[in-house]
Motif scaffolding. Structure first.
Motif, mmCIF file in Angstrom:
data_model
loop_
_atom_site.group_PDB
_atom_site.id
_atom_site.type_symbol
_atom_site.label_atom_id
_atom_site.label_comp_id
_atom_site.label_asym_id
_atom_site.label_seq_id
_atom_site.Cartn_x
_atom_site.Cartn_y
_atom_site.Cartn_z
ATOM 1 N N ALA A 48 48.804 53.018 -0.841
ATOM 2 C CA ALA A 48 47.575 52.458 -0.358
ATOM 3 C C ALA A 48 46.672 53.777 -0.125
ATOM 4 C CB ALA A 48 47.716 51.791 1.292
ATOM 5 N N SER A 49 46.497 54.574 -1.392
ATOM 6 C CA SER A 49 45.676 55.886 -1.348
ATOM 7 C C SER A 49 44.209 55.257 -1.993
ATOM 8 C CB SER A 49 46.176 56.771 -2.380
ATOM 9 O OG SER A 49 46.266 56.433 -3.434
ATOM 10 N N PRO A 50 43.348 55.892 -1.512
ATOM 11 C CA PRO A 50 41.843 55.616 -2.042
ATOM 12 C C PRO A 50 41.822 55.474 -3.447
ATOM 13 C CG PRO A 50 41.678 57.111 -0.226
ATOM 14 C CD PRO A 50 43.272 57.164 -0.529
ATOM 15 N N LEU A 51 42.680 56.695 -4.042
ATOM 16 C CA LEU A 51 42.687 56.510 -5.696
ATOM 17 C C LEU A 51 43.331 55.460 -6.353
ATOM 18 C CD1 LEU A 51 42.104 58.092 -8.367
ATOM 19 C CD2 LEU A 51 44.408 59.246 -7.938
ATOM 20 N N GLN A 52 44.239 55.070 -5.657
ATOM 21 C CA GLN A 52 44.817 53.757 -6.175
ATOM 22 C C GLN A 52 44.157 52.563 -6.115
ATOM 23 O OE1 GLN A 52 48.497 51.963 -4.372
ATOM 24 N NE2 GLN A 52 49.474 52.204 -6.379
ATOM 25 N N ARG A 53 43.495 52.555 -4.842
ATOM 26 C CA ARG A 53 42.254 51.399 -4.742
ATOM 27 C C ARG A 53 41.350 51.360 -5.739
ATOM 28 N NH1 ARG A 53 42.296 46.627 -2.858
ATOM 29 N NH2 ARG A 53 41.397 46.503 -5.087
ATOM 30 N N ARG A 54 40.735 52.550 -6.173
ATOM 31 C CA ARG A 54 40.097 52.755 -7.456
ATOM 32 C C ARG A 54 40.465 52.168 -8.698
ATOM 33 N NH1 ARG A 54 37.508 58.444 -7.433
ATOM 34 N NH2 ARG A 54 36.085 57.701 -8.851
ATOM 35 N N GLN A 55 41.814 52.678 -8.880
ATOM 36 C CA GLN A 55 42.564 52.567 -10.040
ATOM 37 C C GLN A 55 42.745 50.894 -10.147
ATOM 38 O OE1 GLN A 55 46.079 54.701 -9.489
ATOM 39 N NE2 GLN A 55 45.159 56.582 -10.460
ATOM 40 N N ILE A 56 43.122 50.095 -9.033
ATOM 41 C CA ILE A 56 43.295 48.670 -8.969
ATOM 42 C C ILE A 56 41.933 47.946 -9.312
ATOM 43 C CG2 ILE A 56 43.874 46.777 -7.493
ATOM 44 C CD1 ILE A 56 46.009 48.449 -6.248
ATOM 45 N N ASP A 57 40.749 48.506 -8.902
ATOM 46 C CA ASP A 57 39.584 47.837 -8.969
ATOM 47 C C ASP A 57 39.236 47.975 -10.290
ATOM 48 O OD1 ASP A 57 39.388 47.347 -6.382
ATOM 49 O OD2 ASP A 57 38.155 49.018 -5.949
ATOM 50 N N LEU A 58 39.380 48.989 -11.118
ATOM 51 C CA LEU A 58 39.241 49.189 -12.464
ATOM 52 C C LEU A 58 39.966 48.156 -13.252
ATOM 53 C CD1 LEU A 58 37.793 50.509 -14.872
ATOM 54 C CD2 LEU A 58 39.667 52.449 -14.648
ATOM 55 N N VAL A 59 41.338 48.155 -13.073
ATOM 56 C CA VAL A 59 42.269 47.027 -13.506
ATOM 57 C C VAL A 59 41.777 45.868 -13.620
ATOM 58 C CG1 VAL A 59 44.627 46.317 -13.992
ATOM 59 C CG2 VAL A 59 44.019 48.810 -13.855
ATOM 60 N N GLN A 60 41.370 45.270 -12.343
ATOM 61 C CA GLN A 60 41.081 44.172 -12.050
ATOM 62 C C GLN A 60 39.645 43.851 -12.857
ATOM 63 O OE1 GLN A 60 43.318 42.979 -10.843
ATOM 64 N NE2 GLN A 60 43.246 42.541 -8.537
ATOM 65 N N ALA A 61 38.912 44.598 -13.007
ATOM 66 C CA ALA A 61 37.544 44.434 -13.831
ATOM 67 C C ALA A 61 38.001 44.156 -15.213
ATOM 68 C CB ALA A 61 36.343 45.826 -13.615
ATOM 69 N N MET A 62 38.901 45.022 -15.868
ATOM 70 C CA MET A 62 39.450 44.744 -16.964
ATOM 71 C C MET A 62 39.926 43.454 -17.183
ATOM 72 S SD MET A 62 41.330 48.494 -17.944
ATOM 73 C CE MET A 62 40.368 49.941 -17.813
ATOM 74 N N VAL A 109 46.039 54.655 -16.078
ATOM 75 C CA VAL A 109 45.559 53.686 -15.023
ATOM 76 C C VAL A 109 46.575 52.689 -14.789
ATOM 77 C CG1 VAL A 109 43.804 52.150 -14.290
ATOM 78 C CG2 VAL A 109 43.153 54.418 -14.880
ATOM 79 N N LEU A 110 46.737 51.970 -15.957
ATOM 80 C CA LEU A 110 47.644 50.601 -15.920
ATOM 81 C C LEU A 110 49.097 51.101 -15.296
ATOM 82 C CD1 LEU A 110 46.444 48.868 -19.090
ATOM 83 C CD2 LEU A 110 46.185 48.121 -17.137
ATOM 84 N N LYS A 111 49.407 52.319 -15.825
ATOM 85 C CA LYS A 111 50.980 52.534 -15.283
ATOM 86 C C LYS A 111 51.012 52.896 -13.851
ATOM 87 C CE LYS A 111 54.365 56.149 -16.313
ATOM 88 N NZ LYS A 111 54.721 57.387 -17.069
ATOM 89 N N SER A 112 49.792 53.514 -13.494
ATOM 90 C CA SER A 112 49.866 53.934 -11.966
ATOM 91 C C SER A 112 49.781 52.838 -11.108
ATOM 92 C CB SER A 112 48.779 55.175 -11.899
ATOM 93 O OG SER A 112 48.662 55.525 -10.481
ATOM 94 N N ALA A 113 48.899 51.917 -11.410
ATOM 95 C CA ALA A 113 48.450 50.817 -10.492
ATOM 96 C C ALA A 113 49.518 49.852 -10.703
ATOM 97 C CB ALA A 113 47.207 50.063 -11.071
ATOM 98 N N GLY A 114 50.586 49.876 -11.409
ATOM 99 C CA GLY A 114 51.659 49.163 -11.613
ATOM 100 C C GLY A 114 53.003 49.639 -10.738
ATOM 101 N N THR A 115 52.705 50.648 -9.886
ATOM 102 C CA THR A 115 54.042 51.261 -9.230
ATOM 103 C C THR A 115 54.301 50.343 -8.260
ATOM 104 O OG1 THR A 115 52.316 52.702 -8.166
ATOM 105 C CG2 THR A 115 53.401 53.795 -9.886
ATOM 106 N N GLY A 116 55.337 51.107 -7.413
ATOM 107 C CA GLY A 116 55.482 50.147 -6.142
ATOM 108 C C GLY A 116 56.036 48.910 -6.060
ATOM 109 N N PHE A 117 55.495 47.931 -5.593
ATOM 110 C CA PHE A 117 55.987 46.540 -5.296
ATOM 111 C C PHE A 117 55.132 45.738 -6.481
ATOM 112 C CE2 PHE A 117 57.662 48.173 -1.537
ATOM 113 C CZ PHE A 117 59.139 47.490 -1.547
ATOM 114 N N GLY A 118 54.276 46.500 -7.300
ATOM 115 C CA GLY A 118 53.464 45.677 -8.170
ATOM 116 C C GLY A 118 54.285 44.745 -9.078
ATOM 117 N N LEU A 119 55.297 45.204 -9.716
ATOM 118 C CA LEU A 119 56.044 44.444 -10.475
ATOM 119 C C LEU A 119 56.840 43.037 -9.646
ATOM 120 C CD1 LEU A 119 58.126 46.750 -12.559
ATOM 121 C CD2 LEU A 119 56.093 45.467 -13.294
ATOM 122 N N LEU A 120 57.122 43.216 -8.603
ATOM 123 C CA LEU A 120 57.543 42.117 -7.566
ATOM 124 C C LEU A 120 56.454 41.329 -7.264
ATOM 125 C CD1 LEU A 120 59.624 41.025 -5.743
ATOM 126 C CD2 LEU A 120 58.674 42.551 -3.865
ATOM 127 N N ALA A 121 55.399 41.662 -7.070
ATOM 128 C CA ALA A 121 54.370 40.934 -6.743
ATOM 129 C C ALA A 121 53.748 40.213 -7.987
ATOM 130 C CB ALA A 121 53.132 41.744 -6.166
#
Length: 463
Positions: free
Chosen positions: A228-242, A18-30
């Motif tokens: 912006a996929s629904p799965l990624q939204r759920r992954q980010i929500d999980l990481v945010q909770a952590m 989850v952490l690896k996937s949620a960090g894709t894209g422009f995550g590191l930039l942001a």
């Protein structure tokens, strides 16, 4: 460190996945953008508070808000393109001032526009815009080696061992960005050699000021796959909770609030950026005007159109590049091929910016790290020349149909209006409303700036 035994696993993914996937894209930039000094807890506590990339007031009023840099990587031959030298044509074959045989250009020059500016037949489309161009004809730099000269053009320092922030990073530091949903500094197809990432890096400035590298196909592959996929939204929500649970623990680092906010920014970017860079949605007439075509032959045209779209979205600094100008051999055919790749699309970019009213607040810069010699190298080539060469500007804040400075009768040395790379940088910053002597950053016990301890603003080019 707290444990999270009660947090669910999403679709069979482990926490590591989850952490690896949620960090894709422009995550590191942001993430970098939200972890700068002063971000911390206040950023999440007050969403309305300005972040480190928020627009900033310039030092003084100015027309220019954004820059597009068209970088001709490898050193364009000026006496074959934009710096006509009649005496060189007359003295073809004679011994030059520095030795070697003077070599006339094989290309015809003609005067264009109301200004009667001389332009080579290699650039017939750009020639139609000469009355809006501002030529800087007396440039010079410090080293004839491509790696050092390219780095100096981009960062102000000639050595990679003296890593300095890039011009775009300084602009981001001084002005922020107009659109918080997209990167403020984008470099398209930057050269992998001649400095590589140093040319768009932030060095000792906070990482959120560095450039975002993309390719002319539009965006990074993992952006397209995960945007912006629904799965990624759920992954980010999980990481945010952590992260929130971790942040509530005693001794939690202040930056965690910035981490939480960064993932939200990353999610927004992944929804906006792919659409922004999808040039296929442009009308056919626009694609034809730029000369967009499949494959490598259409690369620069795609970059120019992407630069216009990024500029229109408020991106502060966009750099695009055309490689292959290092013509020690195959000068004649090499110039034909490179000019064919860049002439139509450069002219289309100028026309498109003007038609949309963007040229009034955009500064366009076109040129190379240095020029080439008026003498021959081998049967069909020219060697490097750092003592006199041109670049041109167009758009906000500069005089139209104007030339500043000059080289000698052969195009070897700058003899009038001499401008060092430091002077060019100081002038560009001033056109953007920044005083280069005040745009400083304290590092390692001293104040640094783009122009170091040099640089003079050339106000003669100001409109």
């Amino acid at each position: 460190m707290p444990r999270f035994p009660d947090l669910p696993i999403v679709d069979g993914l482990s926490r590591r996945q989850v952490l690896k996937s949620a960090g894709t894209g422009f995550g590191l930039l942001a993430l970098a953008g939200m972890l700068g000094e002063g971000a911390g807890r206040a950023l999440a506590a007050d969403a309305a508070a300005p972040g480190p990339l928020a627009p900033k007031v310039p030092h003084f009023p100015t027309k220019a808000k954004r820059i597009i840099f068209l970088f001709m990587n490898g050193a364009m031959s000026q006496m074959d393109t934009f710096d006509y030298k009649p005496q060189l044509q007359k003295d073809d074959g004679k011994v030059g001032p520095g030795g070697g045989a003077l070599t006339a250009s094989k290309f015809k020059f003609a005067q264009h526009g109301e200004t009667g500016t001389w332009v080579s037949e290699l650039y017939p489309n750009v020639a139609r815009h000469v009355d809006k161009l501002c030529f800087i004809r007396g440039l010079h730099t410090d080293t004839p080696a491509h790696p050092e000269a390219v780095i100096q053009l981009h960062t102000g320092a000639a050595l990679a061992s003296l890593t300095r922030p890039s011009l775009g990073a300084w602009l981001m530091y001084g002005l922020g960005t107009e659109n918080q949903d997209v990167p403020g500094y984008v470099t398209i197809n930057p050269p992998a050699n001649f400095g590589g990432a140093v040319n768009y890096g932030s060095a000792f400035l906070p990482a959120h000021f560095q450039g975002t590298r993309i390719s002319d196909v539009g965006y990074l592959p993992n952006i397209k796959a995960h945007a912006a996929s629904p799965l990624q939204r759920r992954q980010i929500d999980l990481v945010q909770a952590m992260n929130r649970d971790l942040g509530a623990a005693p001794g939690a680092p202040d930056q965690l609030d910035g981490v939480i906010a960064s993932y939200e920014l990353a999610f927004k970017m992944q929804g906006k950026v792919p659409e922004l860079l999808d040039i296929s949605k442009e009308p056919p007439a626009v694609l034809d005007a730029y000369g967009v075509k499949p494959g490598p032959a259409g690369s620069f045209a795609r970059q120019c159109l992407m630069a216009r779209r990024l500029n229109e979205a408020g991106v502060r600094f966009v750099e695009i590049a055309q490689p292959g100008w290092d013509h020690h051999t195959n000068l004649h055919n090499g110039l034909i091929n490179n000019a064919r790749a860049t002439d139509q699309s450069t002219a289309a970019l100028l026309a498109d910016l003007e038609r949309r009213g963007l040229l009034e607040e955009t500064l366009v810069l076109f040129g190379s790290e240095f020029g080439r010699q008026p003498t021959s190298q081998g049967a069909d080539g020219r060697d490097h020349n750092i003592t006199g060469y041109p670049m041109w500007l167009a758009g906000a804040g500069v005089k139209k149909g104007f030339s500043y400075g000059a080289t000698d009768e052969y195009g070897l040395n700058a003899v009038e209006g001499r401008m060092h790379t430091n002077d060019l940088h100081a002038t560009l910053l001033a056109l953007m409303g920044l005083d280069h002597t005040r745009l400083t950053y304290r590092y390692a016990g001293r104040d640094f700036r783009l122009t170091d301890v040099a640089g003079e603003v050339v106000t003669d080019v100001f409109a």
